[in-house]
Design a protein around this motif. Structure first.
Motif, PDB file in Angstrom:
ATOM      1  N   VAL A  29      95.312  17.803  70.828  1.00 19.87           N
ATOM      2  CA  VAL A  29      94.739  18.628  69.765  1.00 19.87           C
ATOM      3  C   VAL A  29      95.177  18.045  68.430  1.00 19.87           C
ATOM      4  N   ALA A  30      94.228  17.742  67.569  1.00 19.40           N
ATOM      5  CA  ALA A  30      94.535  17.286  66.208  1.00 19.40           C
ATOM      6  C   ALA A  30      94.437  18.469  65.261  1.00 19.40           C
ATOM      7  N   ASN A  31      95.344  18.535  64.309  1.00 15.30           N
ATOM      8  CA  ASN A  31      95.329  19.648  63.353  1.00 15.30           C
ATOM      9  C   ASN A  31      94.208  19.521  62.328  1.00 15.30           C
ATOM     10  N   ARG A  32      93.523  18.364  62.314  1.00 15.20           N
ATOM     11  CA  ARG A  32      92.429  18.119  61.365  1.00 15.20           C
ATOM     12  C   ARG A  32      92.914  18.208  59.926  1.00 15.20           C
ATOM     13  N   TRP A  33      94.150  17.693  59.706  1.00 14.86           N
ATOM     14  CA  TRP A  33      94.620  17.606  58.325  1.00 14.86           C
ATOM     15  C   TRP A  33      93.577  16.869  57.484  1.00 14.86           C
ATOM     16  N   LEU A  34      93.140  15.726  57.953  1.00  7.36           N
ATOM     17  CA  LEU A  34      91.972  15.059  57.387  1.00  7.36           C
ATOM     18  C   LEU A  34      91.024  14.713  58.514  1.00  7.36           C
ATOM     19  N   ASN A  35      89.749  14.860  58.265  1.00  8.18           N
ATOM     20  CA  ASN A  35      88.743  14.325  59.163  1.00  8.18           C
ATOM     21  C   ASN A  35      88.416  12.907  58.714  1.00  8.18           C
ATOM     22  N   ALA A  36      88.073  12.052  59.649  1.00  8.46           N
ATOM     23  CA  ALA A  36      87.853  10.644  59.328  1.00  8.46           C
ATOM     24  C   ALA A  36      86.599  10.126  60.012  1.00  8.46           C
ATOM     25  N   ILE A  37      85.900   9.255  59.311  1.00  7.75           N
ATOM     26  CA  ILE A  37      84.806   8.500  59.911  1.00  7.75           C
ATOM     27  C   ILE A  37      85.153   7.019  59.808  1.00  7.75           C
ATOM     28  N   VAL A  38      84.735   6.259  60.808  1.00  5.26           N
ATOM     29  CA  VAL A  38      84.995   4.825  60.838  1.00  5.26           C
ATOM     30  C   VAL A  38      83.648   4.112  60.775  1.00  5.26           C
ATOM     31  N   LEU A  39      83.536   3.188  59.844  1.00  6.45           N
ATOM     32  CA  LEU A  39      82.256   2.540  59.556  1.00  6.45           C
ATOM     33  C   LEU A  39      82.242   1.095  60.012  1.00  6.45           C
ATOM     34  N   ALA A  40      81.045   0.545  60.098  1.00  7.33           N
ATOM     35  CA  ALA A  40      80.880  -0.789  60.658  1.00  7.33           C
ATOM     36  C   ALA A  40      81.263  -1.886  59.689  1.00  7.33           C
ATOM     37  N   SER A  41      81.240  -1.618  58.398  1.00  9.44           N
ATOM     38  CA  SER A  41      81.502  -2.673  57.421  1.00  9.44           C
ATOM     39  C   SER A  41      82.070  -2.081  56.140  1.00  9.44           C
ATOM     40  N   GLU A  42      82.691  -2.959  55.355  1.00  7.90           N
ATOM     41  CA  GLU A  42      83.193  -2.537  54.057  1.00  7.90           C
ATOM     42  C   GLU A  42      82.045  -2.139  53.127  1.00  7.90           C
ATOM     43  N   GLU A  43      80.905  -2.793  53.298  1.00  7.53           N
ATOM     44  CA  GLU A  43      79.759  -2.453  52.460  1.00  7.53           C
ATOM     45  C   GLU A  43      79.310  -1.015  52.719  1.00  7.53           C
TER      46      GLU A  43
END
Length: 399
Positions: free
Chosen positions: A312-326
């Motif tokens: 279980v994560a407390n969801r302090w921050l939600n995060a998305i991971v993207l394919a590129s820096e652009e």
């Protein structure tokens, strides 16, 4: 990039948190905070001695399932003392991760230790037990029950994994590996109050752990931290060290070792007591927001970070991971231009000038997350209404 999903996310944020600029963090005091502060003022106990400090410590110990909790002025101070309590001495090495907030490495530097970085797992964004074992197998040797780095000759005195954004790392595997090598584990649980591994709270797997209650954390005391442990001797020593190592006496001032003025003031603890009363409600709200984010990102091509199964994560921050820096930069610009704050993850510690010469294992996954000079993981907070020394011989950053 197709902005339809981003527009939906922005609409969700607006629906949940209102109009105007939406910051990444905003503490909200809607419980007993004001009353408890007034109680402290009326009692005249506003500094590092007071009933609210003891109460807050008891609340944290009970919530995390730890036997002891010792309140400090901030999470960095807690980690600094925790390292000393774990036996870290000046000149030792401490294994940690390069994908972390600067406070982790700063505390190591305060202790006079040399950071060594191992890679993270992509599905936790925290220390990889596979990378840890690979590093130790290649570099560590046991002498009289203690681990030493063959290349530097230094003792490996501790391991400090960090539960990134509140997502639990594979802490059970990490702890087991460290036990094989006689390396104490000090969990940096600063971001993970309310996170669990198979029903067990983070911060309870190592020798001791630290929490943070900075203004941007799940609960806040304005500034504050906590050391948690099941070891009574460590707890007693922690309280002594953080209270300037003063021997208790009605009026004499005698100190028996170098200590620190690190105890949490009663005023700050009063905020913490009130915030703890609402913590379950806060965590439930954050979990609900995360579910809605996950639904929006499903099928969008954008990876929404989730905890491992059983955790279980407390969801302090939600995060998305993207394919590129652009893609990352486009999302950062698009959301922030519309008054919804997002930010990249921290720059890798191995790319900061004071830690760039630290030994590391190549940091393949960390470097992907770290980009060339920024990071493609973009976060959103889920509860806004509530709110070196390094070894130059060991090789510079190779990424």
């Amino acid at each position: 990039m197709n902005t339809t999903t981003l527009d939906q996310v922005i609409a969700l944020v607006r629906e949940t948190f209102g109009d105007g600029f939406i910051p990444l963090h905003r503490p909200v005091f809607e419980g007993n905070e004001k009353q408890y502060l007034l109680d402290c003022i009326d009692s005249n106990f506003v500094s590092s001695v007071g009933a609210k400090v003891v109460e807050f410590e008891q609340q944290i110990a009970a919530f995390t399932g730890s036997k002891y909790a010792i309140a400090t002025v901030n999470g960095t101070a807690a980690l600094h003392v925790a390292l000393q309590l774990a036996g870290v001495q000046r000149g030792d090495e401490v294994i940690s991760q390069a994908l972390t907030f600067i406070a982790t490495c700063n505390a190591l530097s305060y202790a006079g230790a040399h950071p060594v970085f191992v890679d993270v797992d992509v599905d936790t964004l925290g220390m990889s037990p596979t990378a840890l074992r690979r590093f130790l197998s290649a570099n560590a040797e046991i002498r009289e029950g203690r681990a030493y780095n063959r290349g530097t000759g230094r003792r490996i005195a501790a391991c400090v994994p960090m539960h990134t954004f509140g997502f639990p790392v594979r802490i059970q595997e990490i702890a087991a590996i460290c036990e094989e090598y006689g390396i104490p584990v000090v969990e940096d649980a600063a971001e993970s109050l309310g996170s669990y591994v198979n029903g067990r709270h983070t911060g309870t797997f190592g020798k001791l752990a630290t929490l943070s209650f900075n203004g941007n954390k799940t609960i806040t005391t304005g500034g504050g931290g906590m050391i948690v442990t099941d070891d009574e001797a460590i707890a007693v020593h922690a309280k002594h060290l953080t209270t300037t190592a003063k021997i208790p006496h009605p009026y004499e001032f005698v100190h028996d070792e170098v200590g620190y003025n690190y105890r949490l003031p009663n005023l700050n603890a009063a905020l913490g007591c009130a915030q703890m009363e609402r913590l379950p409600e806060m965590l439930a709200f954050k979990a609900g927001v995360a579910v809605r984010y996950a639904e929006l990102f499903a099928g969008s091509g954008i990876h929404f970070q989730q905890p491992l199964e059983g955790n279980v994560a407390n969801r302090w921050l939600n995060a998305i991971v993207l394919a590129s820096e652009e893609d990352r930069d486009e999302i950062l610009q698009y959301t922030n231009a519309r008054g919804v704050m997002t930010r990249p993850v921290w720059r890798l510690m191995s790319r900061l000038p004071m830690y760039k010469h630290c030994q590391h294992d190549g940091l393949e996954n960390s470097s992907v997350a770290g980009g060339k000079g920024g990071e493609p993981a973009v976060q959103r907070a889920g509860w806004r209404r509530w709110r070196g020394g390094c070894d130059e011989r060991a090789g510079a950053d190779r990424a």
